[in-house]
Write a protein that holds these residues in place. Sequence first.
Motif, PDB file in Angstrom:
ATOM      1  N   LYS A  80       0.835  -1.192   0.000  1.00  0.00           N
ATOM      2  CA  LYS A  80       0.000   0.000   0.000  1.00  0.00           C
ATOM      3  C   LYS A  80       0.875   1.249   0.000  1.00  0.00           C
ATOM      4  CE  LYS A  80      -3.514  -2.356   2.832  1.00  0.00           C
ATOM      5  NZ  LYS A  80      -2.722  -3.595   3.025  1.00  0.00           N
ATOM      6  N   PRO A  81       0.326   2.362  -0.477  1.00  0.00           N
ATOM      7  CA  PRO A  81       1.060   3.631  -0.374  1.00  0.00           C
ATOM      8  C   PRO A  81       1.390   3.943   1.071  1.00  0.00           C
ATOM      9  CG  PRO A  81      -0.851   3.859  -1.814  1.00  0.00           C
ATOM     10  CD  PRO A  81      -0.972   2.517  -1.136  1.00  0.00           C
ATOM     11  N   GLU A  82       2.459   4.685   1.279  1.00  0.00           N
ATOM     12  CA  GLU A  82       2.892   5.008   2.634  1.00  0.00           C
ATOM     13  C   GLU A  82       1.771   5.700   3.413  1.00  0.00           C
ATOM     14  OE1 GLU A  82       6.493   7.193   2.743  1.00  0.00           O
ATOM     15  OE2 GLU A  82       6.489   7.441   4.934  1.00  0.00           O
ATOM     16  N   GLY A  83       1.551   5.236   4.623  1.00  0.00           N
ATOM     17  CA  GLY A  83       0.553   5.834   5.493  1.00  0.00           C
ATOM     18  C   GLY A  83      -0.832   5.247   5.367  1.00  0.00           C
ATOM     19  N   ILE A  84      -1.081   4.424   4.332  1.00  0.00           N
ATOM     20  CA  ILE A  84      -2.407   3.843   4.126  1.00  0.00           C
ATOM     21  C   ILE A  84      -2.499   2.492   4.843  1.00  0.00           C
ATOM     22  CG2 ILE A  84      -4.062   2.957   2.459  1.00  0.00           C
ATOM     23  CD1 ILE A  84      -3.796   5.956   2.363  1.00  0.00           C
TER      24      ILE A  84
END
Length: 572
Positions: A80-84
């Motif tokens: 997943k994208p960073e922070g998601i």
Amino acid sequence: MERRLTTVLAADIVGYSALMDHDRTGTIAALKAFREETFTPMLAAHNGTLVKSMGDGWIAEFQSTSEAADCAIAVQSAEKPEGIKLRIGIHTGEVVSDGDDIFGDGINVASRLEALAKPDQILLSDTAHNSLDRGNAASFDGGEQTELKNITRRLGIWRWPKGTGAGFAVNADVRPGIAVLPFDNMSGDPEQEFFADGITEDIITELSRFRWLMVVARNSSFTFKGQSIDIREVGRVLGVRYVLEGSVRRAGQRVRITGQLIDAENGSHLWADRFDGVLDDIFELQDKVTQDVVTAIEPSLRQAETNRARAKPTADLQAYELYLRAVSHFHLLTDADNKEAIRLTKLALERDPDYATAAGLLAWLHIQRLVQGMEPLDRGPKSAVAAAERVLLSDRADGIAKAYAAHSISMLARDLSRAREAFKEAIAENPNAAIVHMLASINLFLLDRPDEALQHATQSVDLSPRDPMRHASYLAQGCAFFHMERYQEAAAACREALSVRSAFVMSHLMLIASLAQLGDIDAARAAVADLKELRPGISSSLETTRLPIFTVPACAARWRDGWIRAGLPVEA
């Protein structure tokens, strides 16, 4: 509007508001990329339908619960994208469709589960878990009962990944519950209503003294006063297994009180009785009736719970299946099968740590390694005794489990008298279980009681003449016959044992010694040759021959003398 049963997946981005406050543009871009590159394609790949998109979350519908679980695991496992980070809840239930939208239990429960989930976790309702195929069901653990806001019934909740623990408060009160309904006033005299209500309240108070029992409070029970309602519905609404109902009838100064205890799950009657008294002192009569009713029904409740526990050794069907698979490997006697049986039994105990029968089997599996001359696993005999102790301390142990544990205590801890007491309990609980009599026979042999040992061993064969474990029953007969110097019968019993399980080392060793003591040295040497084909490196001083069965003082010298006369190699 259309009603239908479906599986709903609710997903939510963890900490969405904080992410937006920190970096609005970056969060929107990351969320769009995740939705378009990961979530939507995976939904389509698992035949899911997107029902709602709420910016930081989604509701999806699946016709297959297994596909919903596969999709959720794939989404959580994907990069997943960073922070998601996501939380996901899944429930199988009824929904009502209105155009492209859906409402109802399926949506509500899935959303509640999603809100309880930890980041990167999936929570699955017991309804959904019961609909999974075996492979998917094994990916989840848990099953603890808890309450969800605005949901009337308690739910079992399952978790992925396994071992991640619960981020919610589980309902720790697993005691059986009972509701005492207001006793009916059959006197036709409204003034007697207080007496009937007093009886009910006193019974509730006295039953509440039993800590193992959860008693519904008076105010809840009295909501059913004056109503004609199905007892099973009462059980469902109040969340109890048992319901006590009754009536009070007065004629002059004489009073008759009747009561009946009912299993709210199936409507069956567990107990019924009546009590007669005279209204000389109404409070004294009230106290007496209360005491008599409580004294009568408490043992009935305990017996009902005992029967329930015996009929259902584990609430986890996956644990039960793992146990059965372990038993199938246990019978094959090879090193590989024994290891596989131990692995499966441990998995069963991971799912249900209090599964007494599985713990008993684990103890016996370690004994099997010793008996067959295999290298010990884990802590060897210590592991077996530890597993046996778990069983003997368990409230859920039935006669079979107690017999497994007693066998381990007898053979490895050599606490013969304690094992004997456990066998007595096991036989009292399961008097027609062949395996209990077989294991009890071995314990009696170790106690130098060959006559009784022979009786139980013979009864074991009589009870189950086609039992896959009957080789051990014949072996137990052989022990008793050898102890009594009836070598011809001992040899015959050992041959019967080998005809059922030719790979059982102890049967070979007993046959060799019995034939040698008969003076049939040629036959004894032929038996040694058969054993060497099975176990080329065996000698009469190996670990197998040091087991308690071969060290009973009345027989030990004769076992060893027989092996030596038959030519079995002896190490110093």
